[in-house]
Structures are given as C-alpha cells and as structure tokens.
Design a protein around this motif. Structure first.
Motif, mmCIF file in Angstrom:
data_model
loop_
_atom_site.group_PDB
_atom_site.id
_atom_site.type_symbol
_atom_site.label_atom_id
_atom_site.label_comp_id
_atom_site.label_asym_id
_atom_site.label_seq_id
_atom_site.Cartn_x
_atom_site.Cartn_y
_atom_site.Cartn_z
ATOM 1 N N LEU A 116 8.511 10.475 -4.562
ATOM 2 C CA LEU A 116 9.265 9.253 -4.861
ATOM 3 C C LEU A 116 8.430 8.014 -4.558
ATOM 4 C CD1 LEU A 116 10.306 7.534 -2.157
ATOM 5 C CD2 LEU A 116 11.890 9.432 -1.952
ATOM 6 N N VAL A 117 8.830 6.926 -5.211
ATOM 7 C CA VAL A 117 8.305 5.601 -4.905
ATOM 8 C C VAL A 117 9.422 4.607 -5.213
ATOM 9 C CG1 VAL A 117 7.302 5.179 -7.199
ATOM 10 C CG2 VAL A 117 6.321 4.065 -5.169
ATOM 11 N N CYS A 118 9.476 3.530 -4.422
ATOM 12 C CA CYS A 118 10.509 2.506 -4.607
ATOM 13 C C CYS A 118 9.901 1.299 -5.307
ATOM 14 C CB CYS A 118 11.080 2.066 -3.261
ATOM 15 S SG CYS A 118 11.758 3.425 -2.302
ATOM 16 N N ILE A 119 10.619 0.766 -6.295
ATOM 17 C CA ILE A 119 10.143 -0.421 -7.014
ATOM 18 C C ILE A 119 11.211 -1.508 -6.965
ATOM 19 C CG2 ILE A 119 10.916 0.532 -9.249
ATOM 20 C CD1 ILE A 119 8.577 -1.081 -10.543
ATOM 21 N N GLY A 120 10.783 -2.729 -6.662
ATOM 22 C CA GLY A 120 11.707 -3.855 -6.590
ATOM 23 C C GLY A 120 12.363 -4.117 -7.935
ATOM 24 N N THR A 180 8.438 -7.502 -12.555
ATOM 25 C CA THR A 180 8.421 -7.666 -14.009
ATOM 26 C C THR A 180 8.268 -6.318 -14.716
ATOM 27 O OG1 THR A 180 6.062 -8.144 -13.880
ATOM 28 C CG2 THR A 180 7.532 -10.032 -13.985
ATOM 29 N N CYS A 181 7.639 -5.363 -14.027
ATOM 30 C CA CYS A 181 7.429 -4.063 -14.663
ATOM 31 C C CYS A 181 8.523 -3.049 -14.292
ATOM 32 C CB CYS A 181 6.048 -3.519 -14.307
ATOM 33 S SG CYS A 181 5.734 -3.355 -12.535
ATOM 34 N N HIS A 182 9.600 -3.497 -13.619
ATOM 35 C CA HIS A 182 10.651 -2.569 -13.185
ATOM 36 C C HIS A 182 11.175 -1.710 -14.324
ATOM 37 C CE1 HIS A 182 14.838 -1.333 -12.492
ATOM 38 N NE2 HIS A 182 14.436 -1.106 -11.258
ATOM 39 N N ASP A 183 11.556 -2.346 -15.437
ATOM 40 C CA ASP A 183 12.194 -1.589 -16.523
ATOM 41 C C ASP A 183 11.221 -0.635 -17.207
ATOM 42 O OD1 ASP A 183 14.355 -3.058 -15.792
ATOM 43 O OD2 ASP A 183 14.527 -4.189 -17.674
ATOM 44 N N ALA A 184 9.942 -1.013 -17.208
ATOM 45 C CA ALA A 184 8.947 -0.115 -17.805
ATOM 46 C C ALA A 184 8.919 1.205 -17.047
ATOM 47 C CB ALA A 184 7.565 -0.766 -17.784
ATOM 48 N N PHE A 185 9.191 1.154 -15.727
ATOM 49 C CA PHE A 185 9.212 2.375 -14.921
ATOM 50 C C PHE A 185 10.570 3.070 -14.968
ATOM 51 C CE2 PHE A 185 5.398 0.443 -13.296
ATOM 52 C CZ PHE A 185 4.591 1.528 -13.012
ATOM 53 N N SER A 186 11.662 2.291 -14.820
ATOM 54 C CA SER A 186 12.981 2.928 -14.737
ATOM 55 C C SER A 186 13.441 3.479 -16.079
ATOM 56 C CB SER A 186 14.012 1.940 -14.188
ATOM 57 O OG SER A 186 14.164 0.847 -15.074
ATOM 58 N N GLY A 227 9.255 7.364 -19.191
ATOM 59 C CA GLY A 227 9.392 8.800 -18.998
ATOM 60 C C GLY A 227 8.409 9.390 -18.007
ATOM 61 N N CYS A 228 7.520 8.566 -17.481
ATOM 62 C CA CYS A 228 6.484 9.118 -16.615
ATOM 63 C C CYS A 228 5.927 8.048 -15.686
ATOM 64 C CB CYS A 228 5.335 9.681 -17.456
ATOM 65 S SG CYS A 228 4.448 8.431 -18.424
ATOM 66 N N PHE A 229 5.263 8.499 -14.628
ATOM 67 C CA PHE A 229 4.453 7.589 -13.811
ATOM 68 C C PHE A 229 3.395 8.405 -13.084
ATOM 69 C CE2 PHE A 229 8.110 8.530 -10.977
ATOM 70 C CZ PHE A 229 7.479 8.896 -9.801
ATOM 71 N N THR A 255 -0.963 2.893 -2.645
ATOM 72 C CA THR A 255 -1.080 3.496 -3.974
ATOM 73 C C THR A 255 -0.980 2.424 -5.049
ATOM 74 O OG1 THR A 255 1.288 3.855 -4.408
ATOM 75 C CG2 THR A 255 0.160 5.530 -3.082
ATOM 76 N N VAL A 256 -1.529 2.730 -6.206
ATOM 77 C CA VAL A 256 -1.192 1.973 -7.420
ATOM 78 C C VAL A 256 -0.434 2.939 -8.314
ATOM 79 C CG1 VAL A 256 -2.081 0.906 -9.518
ATOM 80 C CG2 VAL A 256 -3.065 0.299 -7.308
ATOM 81 N N VAL A 257 0.794 2.531 -8.674
ATOM 82 C CA VAL A 257 1.659 3.368 -9.497
ATOM 83 C C VAL A 257 1.574 2.844 -10.927
ATOM 84 C CG1 VAL A 257 3.960 4.365 -9.714
ATOM 85 C CG2 VAL A 257 3.139 3.600 -7.482
ATOM 86 N N THR A 258 1.336 3.742 -11.874
ATOM 87 C CA THR A 258 1.088 3.325 -13.258
ATOM 88 C C THR A 258 2.042 4.036 -14.207
ATOM 89 O OG1 THR A 258 -0.541 5.068 -13.562
ATOM 90 C CG2 THR A 258 -1.365 2.932 -12.793
ATOM 91 N N THR A 259 2.221 3.434 -15.373
ATOM 92 C CA THR A 259 2.993 4.095 -16.424
ATOM 93 C C THR A 259 2.501 3.610 -17.775
ATOM 94 O OG1 THR A 259 5.217 4.717 -17.177
ATOM 95 C CG2 THR A 259 4.879 2.398 -16.597
ATOM 96 N N THR A 260 2.977 4.252 -18.828
ATOM 97 C CA THR A 260 2.656 3.834 -20.184
ATOM 98 C C THR A 260 3.890 3.969 -21.056
ATOM 99 O OG1 THR A 260 1.192 4.216 -22.077
ATOM 100 C CG2 THR A 260 1.845 6.158 -20.811
#
Ligand SMILES: Cc1cc2nc3c(=O)[nH]c(=O)nc-3n(C[C@H](O)[C@H](O)[C@H](O)COP(=O)(O)O)c2cc1C
Length: 158
Positions: free
Chosen positions: A49-53, A57-63, A66-68, A20-25
C-alpha cells in the motif's frame, strides 16, 4: 483529545522511513510523486500500500488508474525525491525509466522496484489508500544504500 497538526507532523517525522517515487501511466501520460507512506500488506496474495493526498494533482491518475509502481530510492537519489515532490513541469524529463509488466515507469538507479496492478482504493481521511497487487518485483542495485527520511531531512544509513 484534539490533535494539533504541527505536533502530528513532528511526531510522525520521528519515524524514520525509506523514500519511494510512486509512478503510474494512463493513456501514454506518466505521473509520479514522492512517498514515504509505503508498506507491505500481505504475502498471499502479495499486496502493498501507499497513501496519496486527495489534493495531489496526480491523485485521480492513481485512484482511477489500473496500476502503479513503487520505486525504492537509493541514497544518491535525493534529487529525484525533491523532483517528484516539486512543481517542475514534467517530472520525468531527463529521468531514465522503463516499463515492466503493467507499464508504470520503473526508474533507473532505484534500489528496488515493485510493479502493481491497482487492487483497491480505501478511504483514509485527507488521503486515499492505494492497495496494489504485486505483479513483478526485484532489486535493481546491490551496490547502493537506501535513502532515509527523518525529521524533514535526507539521511543515509552509513
Ligand atoms: C520525503 C517525502 C515523502 C512524502 N510522502 C508522501 C506520501 O506518502 N503521500 C503523499 O501523498 N505525499 C507525500 N509527499 C508529498 C508529495 O510528494 C507531494 O505533495 C506531491 O508530489 C504533490 O503532488 P502534486 O504535485 O501532484 O500535487 C512526500 C514528500 C516528501 C518530500
């Protein structure tokens, strides 16, 4: 028993997965990363669910976002898997995408997509476990096979 990291990777790599490619904005900025750790969690309510390291570099953008969106890649999209796991500058440059409900990018040519609001973030060692509540989902292509990842190489089912 102590676990050797090479052995851990080798054994986990024998579990064939989709890609998958997991995206957010966030405030107009788009982020995305390649992930094979996607799983469905619950039907009622609908959760995935999906796990992110934690060092991504984009960890905080996801955690902190508000969405993905989960974009399940088609067999002819290995280039997107490489792109979204590499240092290529703007990963979305030249990649067709559109928003659905949450605004997270849905990638053109994907096999299917799942648009989520962020439901919870759980501790997972050197990864964070992102749980999403499904707001919209659907197939995008009926003509394509899934992209498969097995022991570090891309495969297809056919
Ligand atoms: C097939 C494949 C599956 C991957 N699965 C995951 C995953 O589930 N979780 C994760 O954090 N990184 C995963 N990665 C690695 C990330 O895509 C990569 O480390 C990430 O894009 C780096 O993000 P950054 O450039 O924002 O630091 C995977 C890479 C590949 C090629």
């Amino acid at each position: 028993m102590s676990v050797n990291s090479d052995q851990f990777r080798d054994v986990m790599g024998r579990f064939a997965t989709g890609v998958t490619v997991v995206t957010t904005t966030n405030e107009g900025r788009l982020d995305g990363f390649t992930a094979s750790s996607f799983s469905s969690v619950s039907l009622d309510p609908p959760l995935v669910l999906v796990c992110i390291g934690k060092d991504a570099t984009c960890h905080d953008a996801f955690s902190d976002g508000g969405c993905f969106a989960i974009n399940i890649l088609s067999a002819d999209q290995a280039d997107l898997s490489v792109r979204f796991s590499s240092d290529v500058g703007d990963r979305f440059d030249g990649v067709a995408h559109e928003p659905w409900v949450t605004g997270a990018p849905i990638l053109g040519g994907a096999l299917a997509a799942i648009d989520c609001t962020l439901h919870a973030v759980h501790e997972g060692g050197d990864h964070s476990i992102l749980v999403g509540r499904v707001e919209r989902l659907g197939p995008l292509r009926e003509d394509a096979d899934p992209l498969i990842y097995y022991r570090g190489t891309y495969r297809s089912v056919s």
